[in-house]
Motif scaffolding. Structure first.
Motif, PDB file in Angstrom:
ATOM      1  N   TRP A  56     -33.375 -13.154 119.076  1.00 39.42           N
ATOM      2  CA  TRP A  56     -34.370 -13.831 119.912  1.00 39.42           C
ATOM      3  C   TRP A  56     -35.711 -13.963 119.206  1.00 39.42           C
ATOM      4  O   TRP A  56     -36.428 -14.935 119.406  1.00 39.42           O
ATOM      5  CB  TRP A  56     -34.516 -13.145 121.268  1.00 39.42           C
ATOM      6  CG  TRP A  56     -33.437 -13.602 122.173  1.00 39.42           C
ATOM      7  CD1 TRP A  56     -32.305 -12.929 122.491  1.00 39.42           C
ATOM      8  CD2 TRP A  56     -33.332 -14.879 122.816  1.00 39.42           C
ATOM      9  NE1 TRP A  56     -31.511 -13.709 123.301  1.00 39.42           N
ATOM     10  CE2 TRP A  56     -32.121 -14.902 123.522  1.00 39.42           C
ATOM     11  CE3 TRP A  56     -34.141 -15.999 122.857  1.00 39.42           C
ATOM     12  CZ2 TRP A  56     -31.709 -15.998 124.267  1.00 39.42           C
ATOM     13  CZ3 TRP A  56     -33.742 -17.095 123.604  1.00 39.42           C
ATOM     14  CH2 TRP A  56     -32.535 -17.086 124.298  1.00 39.42           C
ATOM     15  N   MET A  57     -36.045 -13.025 118.361  1.00 34.19           N
ATOM     16  CA  MET A  57     -37.297 -13.167 117.611  1.00 34.19           C
ATOM     17  C   MET A  57     -37.204 -14.327 116.635  1.00 34.19           C
ATOM     18  O   MET A  57     -38.188 -15.006 116.391  1.00 34.19           O
ATOM     19  CB  MET A  57     -37.641 -11.869 116.899  1.00 34.19           C
ATOM     20  CG  MET A  57     -38.130 -10.840 117.877  1.00 34.19           C
ATOM     21  SD  MET A  57     -38.827  -9.371 117.121  1.00 34.19           S
ATOM     22  CE  MET A  57     -37.548  -8.895 116.019  1.00 34.19           C
ATOM     23  N   TRP A  60     -38.142 -17.359 118.711  1.00 39.30           N
ATOM     24  CA  TRP A  60     -39.527 -17.444 119.160  1.00 39.30           C
ATOM     25  C   TRP A  60     -40.524 -17.590 118.033  1.00 39.30           C
ATOM     26  O   TRP A  60     -41.561 -18.213 118.196  1.00 39.30           O
ATOM     27  CB  TRP A  60     -39.879 -16.230 120.006  1.00 39.30           C
ATOM     28  CG  TRP A  60     -39.224 -16.249 121.349  1.00 39.30           C
ATOM     29  CD1 TRP A  60     -38.722 -17.331 121.993  1.00 39.30           C
ATOM     30  CD2 TRP A  60     -38.998 -15.146 122.203  1.00 39.30           C
ATOM     31  NE1 TRP A  60     -38.201 -16.963 123.198  1.00 39.30           N
ATOM     32  CE2 TRP A  60     -38.350 -15.628 123.357  1.00 39.30           C
ATOM     33  CE3 TRP A  60     -39.267 -13.790 122.119  1.00 39.30           C
ATOM     34  CZ2 TRP A  60     -37.983 -14.812 124.405  1.00 39.30           C
ATOM     35  CZ3 TRP A  60     -38.901 -12.979 123.166  1.00 39.30           C
ATOM     36  CH2 TRP A  60     -38.263 -13.488 124.297  1.00 39.30           C
ATOM     37  N   VAL A  61     -40.261 -17.013 116.883  1.00 41.88           N
ATOM     38  CA  VAL A  61     -41.254 -17.017 115.816  1.00 41.88           C
ATOM     39  C   VAL A  61     -41.404 -18.405 115.192  1.00 41.88           C
ATOM     40  O   VAL A  61     -42.454 -18.743 114.674  1.00 41.88           O
ATOM     41  CB  VAL A  61     -40.926 -15.939 114.762  1.00 41.88           C
ATOM     42  CG1 VAL A  61     -39.871 -16.403 113.785  1.00 41.88           C
ATOM     43  CG2 VAL A  61     -42.181 -15.507 114.036  1.00 41.88           C
ATOM     44  N   GLU A  63     -41.565 -21.280 116.710  1.00 42.28           N
ATOM     45  CA  GLU A  63     -42.472 -22.131 117.481  1.00 42.28           C
ATOM     46  C   GLU A  63     -43.876 -21.534 117.620  1.00 42.28           C
ATOM     47  O   GLU A  63     -44.748 -22.149 118.200  1.00 42.28           O
ATOM     48  CB  GLU A  63     -41.880 -22.415 118.854  1.00 42.28           C
ATOM     49  CG  GLU A  63     -41.727 -21.178 119.698  1.00 42.28           C
ATOM     50  CD  GLU A  63     -41.059 -21.447 121.023  1.00 42.28           C
ATOM     51  OE1 GLU A  63     -41.529 -20.864 122.010  1.00 42.28           O
ATOM     52  OE2 GLU A  63     -40.104 -22.211 121.077  1.00 42.28           O
ATOM     53  N   ALA A  64     -44.108 -20.360 117.075  1.00 39.67           N
ATOM     54  CA  ALA A  64     -45.404 -19.695 117.234  1.00 39.67           C
ATOM     55  C   ALA A  64     -46.349 -20.053 116.089  1.00 39.67           C
ATOM     56  O   ALA A  64     -45.943 -20.158 114.954  1.00 39.67           O
ATOM     57  CB  ALA A  64     -45.205 -18.184 117.271  1.00 39.67           C
ATOM     58  N   LYS A  68     -50.313 -16.254 116.823  1.00 35.48           N
ATOM     59  CA  LYS A  68     -49.536 -15.887 118.005  1.00 35.48           C
ATOM     60  C   LYS A  68     -48.251 -15.141 117.642  1.00 35.48           C
ATOM     61  O   LYS A  68     -47.514 -14.748 118.511  1.00 35.48           O
ATOM     62  CB  LYS A  68     -49.185 -17.131 118.802  1.00 35.48           C
ATOM     63  CG  LYS A  68     -50.377 -17.912 119.254  1.00 35.48           C
ATOM     64  CD  LYS A  68     -50.462 -17.926 120.714  1.00 35.48           C
ATOM     65  CE  LYS A  68     -51.662 -18.792 121.064  1.00 35.48           C
ATOM     66  NZ  LYS A  68     -52.110 -18.663 122.341  1.00 35.48           N
ATOM     67  N   LYS A  69     -47.970 -14.947 116.369  1.00 33.11           N
ATOM     68  CA  LYS A  69     -46.711 -14.329 115.954  1.00 33.11           C
ATOM     69  C   LYS A  69     -46.587 -12.896 116.461  1.00 33.11           C
ATOM     70  O   LYS A  69     -45.534 -12.495 116.930  1.00 33.11           O
ATOM     71  CB  LYS A  69     -46.547 -14.395 114.449  1.00 33.11           C
ATOM     72  CG  LYS A  69     -46.377 -15.817 113.972  1.00 33.11           C
ATOM     73  CD  LYS A  69     -45.432 -15.936 112.851  1.00 33.11           C
ATOM     74  CE  LYS A  69     -45.430 -17.328 112.275  1.00 33.11           C
ATOM     75  NZ  LYS A  69     -44.780 -18.321 113.060  1.00 33.11           N
ATOM     76  N   LEU A  71     -47.927 -11.607 119.083  1.00 34.91           N
ATOM     77  CA  LEU A  71     -47.692 -11.685 120.518  1.00 34.91           C
ATOM     78  C   LEU A  71     -46.233 -12.012 120.812  1.00 34.91           C
ATOM     79  O   LEU A  71     -45.637 -11.456 121.721  1.00 34.91           O
ATOM     80  CB  LEU A  71     -48.617 -12.726 121.150  1.00 34.91           C
ATOM     81  CG  LEU A  71     -48.518 -12.888 122.663  1.00 34.91           C
ATOM     82  CD1 LEU A  71     -48.853 -11.588 123.371  1.00 34.91           C
ATOM     83  CD2 LEU A  71     -49.437 -13.997 123.126  1.00 34.91           C
ATOM     84  N   LYS A  72     -45.640 -12.898 120.015  1.00 31.79           N
ATOM     85  CA  LYS A  72     -44.230 -13.234 120.191  1.00 31.79           C
ATOM     86  C   LYS A  72     -43.338 -12.026 119.907  1.00 31.79           C
ATOM     87  O   LYS A  72     -42.358 -11.794 120.614  1.00 31.79           O
ATOM     88  CB  LYS A  72     -43.824 -14.405 119.285  1.00 31.79           C
ATOM     89  CG  LYS A  72     -44.486 -15.706 119.652  1.00 31.79           C
ATOM     90  CD  LYS A  72     -43.909 -16.240 120.926  1.00 31.79           C
ATOM     91  CE  LYS A  72     -44.509 -17.592 121.231  1.00 31.79           C
ATOM     92  NZ  LYS A  72     -43.955 -18.196 122.418  1.00 31.79           N
ATOM     93  N   THR A  75     -43.716  -9.679 122.840  1.00 32.18           N
ATOM     94  CA  THR A  75     -43.039 -10.241 124.003  1.00 32.18           C
ATOM     95  C   THR A  75     -41.533 -10.043 123.896  1.00 32.18           C
ATOM     96  O   THR A  75     -40.870  -9.691 124.869  1.00 32.18           O
ATOM     97  CB  THR A  75     -43.365 -11.737 124.154  1.00 32.18           C
ATOM     98  OG1 THR A  75     -44.776 -11.890 124.269  1.00 32.18           O
ATOM     99  CG2 THR A  75     -42.682 -12.332 125.366  1.00 32.18           C
ATOM    100  N   SER A  76     -40.998 -10.262 122.715  1.00 28.63           N
ATOM    101  CA  SER A  76     -39.567 -10.073 122.496  1.00 28.63           C
ATOM    102  C   SER A  76     -39.161  -8.642 122.817  1.00 28.63           C
ATOM    103  O   SER A  76     -38.183  -8.392 123.501  1.00 28.63           O
ATOM    104  CB  SER A  76     -39.198 -10.426 121.055  1.00 28.63           C
ATOM    105  OG  SER A  76     -37.839 -10.164 120.827  1.00 28.63           O
TER     106      SER A  76
END
Length: 130
Positions: A56-57, A60-61, A63-64, A68-69, A71-72, A75-76
């Motif tokens: 999942w990381m 998400w990473v 699009e960050a 914001k990385k 934070l992603k 969040t993960s």
């Protein structure tokens, strides 16, 4: 181009999420017998959540933005390492021959945390794995 990357990264993450749910919410008597290894269920929990968080990381990473990385990553871990770990373990109360176990939650959260750390190290090394 970004859509291709997200689809390439999203599909494995979604498939693994489905496999984790299937494994964690299947009745306990449906699993084949395996050799007796001390704490093997904790090892399995650790591994499932390690891979889940890592996948999942990767999604998400992409699009960050740079700032914001972190934070992603956080969040993960928050979602898959804590909330999902507790939720799945709680749902096992309603599955035949399964039980709620705080040590399973700890193994889930530890696997997710190690997944975050490994991902971060690989990311900083510009590894092709991430």
């Amino acid at each position: 181009m970004l859509d291709k990357i997200l689809n390439y990264r999203l599909l494995p993450a979604v498939i693994w999420l489905g496999l984790v749910l299937l494994a964690m919410l299947s009745p306990g008597d449906k699993f084949p017998s395996t050799p007796q290894i001390p704490h093997k269920d904790k090892i399995v929990h650790f591994g499932l959540f390690f891979v889940l968080n890592l996948l999942w990381m990767r999604v998400w990473v992409v699009e960050a933005s740079k700032d914001k990385k972190f934070l992603k990553l956080f969040t993960s871990y928050l979602v898959f390492g804590i909330i999902f770990a507790i939720l799945v373990e709680y749902l096992q109360l309603y599955v035949p021959n399964r039980s709620f176990d705080y040590y399973d939650i700890a193994a889930n959260m530890l696997g997710a945390a190690v997944g975050v750390i490994c991902f971060y190290i690989l990311y900083k090394m510009d590894s092709k794995l991430v």
